[in-house]
Write an enzyme that holds these catalytic residues in place. Structure first.
Site, PDB file in Angstrom:
ATOM      1  N   ARG A  50       0.813  -1.222   0.000  1.00  0.00           N
ATOM      2  CA  ARG A  50       0.000   0.000   0.000  1.00  0.00           C
ATOM      3  C   ARG A  50       0.849   1.275   0.000  1.00  0.00           C
ATOM      4  O   ARG A  50       0.381   2.323  -0.408  1.00  0.00           O
ATOM      5  CB  ARG A  50      -0.974  -0.002   1.181  1.00  0.00           C
ATOM      6  CG  ARG A  50      -0.298   0.099   2.526  1.00  0.00           C
ATOM      7  CD  ARG A  50      -1.305   0.000   3.638  1.00  0.00           C
ATOM      8  NE  ARG A  50      -2.395   0.932   3.440  1.00  0.00           N
ATOM      9  CZ  ARG A  50      -3.526   0.921   4.128  1.00  0.00           C
ATOM     10  NH1 ARG A  50      -3.707  -0.004   5.042  1.00  0.00           N
ATOM     11  NH2 ARG A  50      -4.461   1.815   3.931  1.00  0.00           N
ATOM     12  N   HIS A 177       6.325 -24.679   4.733  1.00  0.00           N
ATOM     13  CA  HIS A 177       7.746 -24.543   4.377  1.00  0.00           C
ATOM     14  C   HIS A 177       8.567 -25.778   4.759  1.00  0.00           C
ATOM     15  O   HIS A 177       9.653 -25.991   4.248  1.00  0.00           O
ATOM     16  CB  HIS A 177       8.351 -23.240   4.906  1.00  0.00           C
ATOM     17  CG  HIS A 177       8.692 -23.246   6.362  1.00  0.00           C
ATOM     18  ND1 HIS A 177       7.779 -22.977   7.342  1.00  0.00           N
ATOM     19  CD2 HIS A 177       9.857 -23.469   7.007  1.00  0.00           C
ATOM     20  CE1 HIS A 177       8.362 -23.037   8.522  1.00  0.00           C
ATOM     21  NE2 HIS A 177       9.622 -23.333   8.355  1.00  0.00           N
ATOM     22  N   LYS A 181      12.040 -28.464   2.853  1.00  0.00           N
ATOM     23  CA  LYS A 181      13.318 -28.788   3.515  1.00  0.00           C
ATOM     24  C   LYS A 181      13.898 -30.054   2.900  1.00  0.00           C
ATOM     25  O   LYS A 181      13.195 -31.046   2.731  1.00  0.00           O
ATOM     26  CB  LYS A 181      13.114 -28.977   5.024  1.00  0.00           C
ATOM     27  CG  LYS A 181      12.844 -27.660   5.763  1.00  0.00           C
ATOM     28  CD  LYS A 181      12.775 -27.877   7.266  1.00  0.00           C
ATOM     29  CE  LYS A 181      12.172 -26.696   7.989  1.00  0.00           C
ATOM     30  NZ  LYS A 181      13.090 -25.626   8.308  1.00  0.00           N
ATOM     31  N   GLU A 215      12.222 -26.057  19.453  1.00  0.00           N
ATOM     32  CA  GLU A 215      12.765 -24.748  19.068  1.00  0.00           C
ATOM     33  C   GLU A 215      13.384 -24.075  20.286  1.00  0.00           C
ATOM     34  O   GLU A 215      12.883 -24.228  21.394  1.00  0.00           O
ATOM     35  CB  GLU A 215      11.646 -23.850  18.554  1.00  0.00           C
ATOM     36  CG  GLU A 215      10.911 -24.403  17.367  1.00  0.00           C
ATOM     37  CD  GLU A 215       9.874 -23.408  16.870  1.00  0.00           C
ATOM     38  OE1 GLU A 215      10.256 -22.540  16.089  1.00  0.00           O
ATOM     39  OE2 GLU A 215       8.717 -23.491  17.306  1.00  0.00           O
ATOM     40  N   ASP A 234       0.017 -23.797  15.542  1.00  0.00           N
ATOM     41  CA  ASP A 234       1.152 -23.140  14.889  1.00  0.00           C
ATOM     42  C   ASP A 234       2.122 -24.157  14.275  1.00  0.00           C
ATOM     43  O   ASP A 234       2.689 -23.914  13.223  1.00  0.00           O
ATOM     44  CB  ASP A 234       1.903 -22.274  15.917  1.00  0.00           C
ATOM     45  CG  ASP A 234       3.013 -21.441  15.294  1.00  0.00           C
ATOM     46  OD1 ASP A 234       2.756 -20.803  14.260  1.00  0.00           O
ATOM     47  OD2 ASP A 234       4.153 -21.430  15.832  1.00  0.00           O
ATOM     48  N   HIS A 239       3.283 -28.503  10.214  1.00  0.00           N
ATOM     49  CA  HIS A 239       4.610 -29.092  10.006  1.00  0.00           C
ATOM     50  C   HIS A 239       4.723 -30.541  10.516  1.00  0.00           C
ATOM     51  O   HIS A 239       5.204 -31.417   9.815  1.00  0.00           O
ATOM     52  CB  HIS A 239       5.681 -28.241  10.688  1.00  0.00           C
ATOM     53  CG  HIS A 239       5.608 -26.781  10.325  1.00  0.00           C
ATOM     54  ND1 HIS A 239       5.285 -26.350   9.062  1.00  0.00           N
ATOM     55  CD2 HIS A 239       5.813 -25.658  11.048  1.00  0.00           C
ATOM     56  CE1 HIS A 239       5.298 -25.016   9.035  1.00  0.00           C
ATOM     57  NE2 HIS A 239       5.613 -24.577  10.233  1.00  0.00           N
ATOM     58  N   LYS A 344      17.646 -26.305  19.555  1.00  0.00           N
ATOM     59  CA  LYS A 344      16.877 -26.546  18.325  1.00  0.00           C
ATOM     60  C   LYS A 344      17.180 -27.948  17.829  1.00  0.00           C
ATOM     61  O   LYS A 344      18.347 -28.318  17.640  1.00  0.00           O
ATOM     62  CB  LYS A 344      17.246 -25.508  17.261  1.00  0.00           C
ATOM     63  CG  LYS A 344      16.394 -25.613  16.003  1.00  0.00           C
ATOM     64  CD  LYS A 344      16.568 -24.387  15.121  1.00  0.00           C
ATOM     65  CE  LYS A 344      15.812 -24.496  13.810  1.00  0.00           C
ATOM     66  NZ  LYS A 344      14.369 -24.336  13.945  1.00  0.00           N
TER      67      LYS A 344
END
Ligand code: BG6
Length: 489
Positions: A50, A177, A181, A215, A234, A239, A344
């Protein structure tokens, strides 16, 4: 798979080009693809947002993003090629009539229009309306979107319905996503290119399977989004369930999108429902308290900026999943994922069954099981834990666990491991839908997740606390302990 020669160049249009997703992920991935020589020479990238301004300003923003997020020095000759593809068009995404501006820009006689919706889903409807009104779309055009595609089945259907008014299902590319991987894709190769795994991949040989997506990060300043979402929606709805379908699906007839989608949907349909009757026995919810991650002191979830101190949103989930089909009868899958965990680590561990008879029982009452450990990230690779005799000539035969270790970095030194976005953006530009999610997959996943979410809403149990920097609440260990098992350390 399509032959490279048949790929047409694109007009890749990014809606929300100045937003976070575009600046942190898309532009970086596109630059990397440029660097690898993988973008068709006539492809153009059109940023839409915008904010008033023109192409020079957008190019400057793109450069700043690369300097900030590339984690590498920008190669000036690559940048010169890349920046020449960029242009910008100011459009208020909520104003359908403004999309008419696209008419003078998009050229579909020689390029395919790929519309990347890098915006929150509440804008999807107006973008679709604007595109429809502009008359710019052809049946060849594609649209790319990613999670959150709704927060439950109903809202997901609403989004998909809006999109379906303008784009046919085969024009829609839904991103997870994780499916870009390298190591997730390698699951297909491991399972379906190696007879030692193909023939042993079932309840006869496998005892159980663990999937961990841990994570270190917390909610990264995304309180508003995360508190409404929670770790189940989430991470697990998308995933982890995607990883699960890759591990559990039947061999597809080929690598075409339809074959793979069909097999994945069958797995999702076979997930045993978790309801109010078994939710406390099958799931564990956790919420982190203050602690140390990587020796850094971090606040608890309820002390994060903007926090509602009474929130009962989960930042950790562990679930026992049963798949009611022939292949997996009696083989539990244990999934766990959490924020602010010890480090992780994304990995799959396949535990094979004990042998029916132990000839070493005089020395070893129980032999440890063989394990296949697939490290998805970091330190991508595959290990197999087997038992060996310790060399020596004394009379006691000693057996020891050893690991056959295939580190991707060591083995494939020359091939760079690309990130998930690069692969997926490339596939969307090439028009290969195999690694994207079908509408049915997403909706089927929501059916299973909604049932858990509803059961939690009715349960009197609150999420269990776990200290940041740990592996989650003790209840998560007990979930496996009850079945005589333990999480991979
Ligand atoms: C995103 C989630 O989809 O995946 C984030 O919204 C999460 O909360 C991220 O941190 C994890 O992705 P990766 O690739 O770092 O494992």
């Amino acid at each position: 798979m399509k032959d490279k020669k048949t790929y047409k160049p694109c007009d890749l249009v990014i809606y929300g080009a100045l937003g976070d997703l575009s600046r942190r992920k898309l532009l970086i991935s596109l630059y990397r693809l440029e660097n690898a020589g993988l973008i068709e020479s006539a492809t153009r990238i059109v940023g839409i947002d915008r904010r008033e301004g023109g192409s020079p300003e957008f190019i400057e923003i793109a450069r700043k993003s690369l300097d900030e997020f590339l984690n590498d020095k920008v190669d000036e000759s690559v940048w010169e090629r890349f920046s020449a593809r960029l242009s910008y068009l100011p459009i208020d995404l909520t104003q359908p009539e403004q999309y008419l501006k696209l008419n003078g820009i998009i050229d579909q006689s020689s390029r395919i229009m790929v519309n990347y919706f890098a915006v929150a889903p509440f804008l999807f409807k107006s973008i679709c309306q604007g595109l429809a009104q502009s008359g710019v779309l052809t049946p060849e055009a594609r649209m790319v979107m990613e999670k959150p595609i709704g927060h439950d089945l109903k809202s997901s259907k609403e989004i998909n319905d809006e999109v379906a008014k303008v784009f046919a299902e085969d024009q829609v590319y839904r991103i997870d996503h994780y499916l870009g991987k390298e190591t997730v894709l390698n699951l297909l190769a491991l399972r379906f290119a190696n007879s030692i795994f193909t023939t042993n991949w079932n309840h006869n040989t496998i005892d159980h399977i663990q999937v961990t997506v841990a994570e270190e990060i917390g909610i990264e300043g995304r309180w508003e989004y995360f508190d409404k979402t929670g770790q189940l929606r989430d991470m697990l709805q998308n995933h982890l369930l995607q990883i699960l379908t890759f591990i559990a699906m039947e061999p597809p007839v080929n690598l075409e999108a339809e074959s793979i989608h069909n097999e994945k949907i069958k797995v999702l349909k076979a997930l045993r429902p978790i309801t109010v009757y078994n939710v406390d026995e099958k799931t564990v919810r956790g919420q982190y308290t203050a602690g140390y991650v990587n020796r850094n002191e971090v606040p608890g979830y309820l002390e994060e900026e903007g926090a509602n101190k009474k929130s009962v949103t989960e930042t950790f989930v562990a679930i026992r999943v049963d798949i009611d089909n022939w292949r997996w009868a009696g083989v539990p899958f244990y999934l766990r994922t959490g924020k602010r965990m010890h480090h992780k680590r994304t990995e799959i561990v396949v535990y094979f069954k004990q042998l029916p008879h132990n000839i070493f029982k005089d020395s070893y009452l129980r032999l440890p099981p063989n394990k296949l450990i697939i490290h998805l990230q970091p330190n991508e690779g595959v290990e197999i834990e087997i038992l060996n005799k310790v060399p020596g000539i004394d009379e006691n035969l000693r057996i020891q666990k050893t690991r056959l270790d295939l580190s991707f970095f060591e083995t494939f030194k020359k091939s760079r491991i690309f990130g998930g976005y690069e692969k997926l953006v490339l596939e969307a530009m090439r028009g290969n839908p195999t690694l994207f999610l079908s509408r049915e997959e997403i909706e089927q996943a929501w059916i299973w997740i909604d049932s858990i979410q509803n059961a939690w809403a009715k349960s009197s149990e609150k999420p269990k606390s776990y200290q940041a920097g740990s592996w989650g609440p003790i209840a998560s260990d007990l979930l496996l302990d009850r079945d005589g098992r333990a999480w991979e350390g």
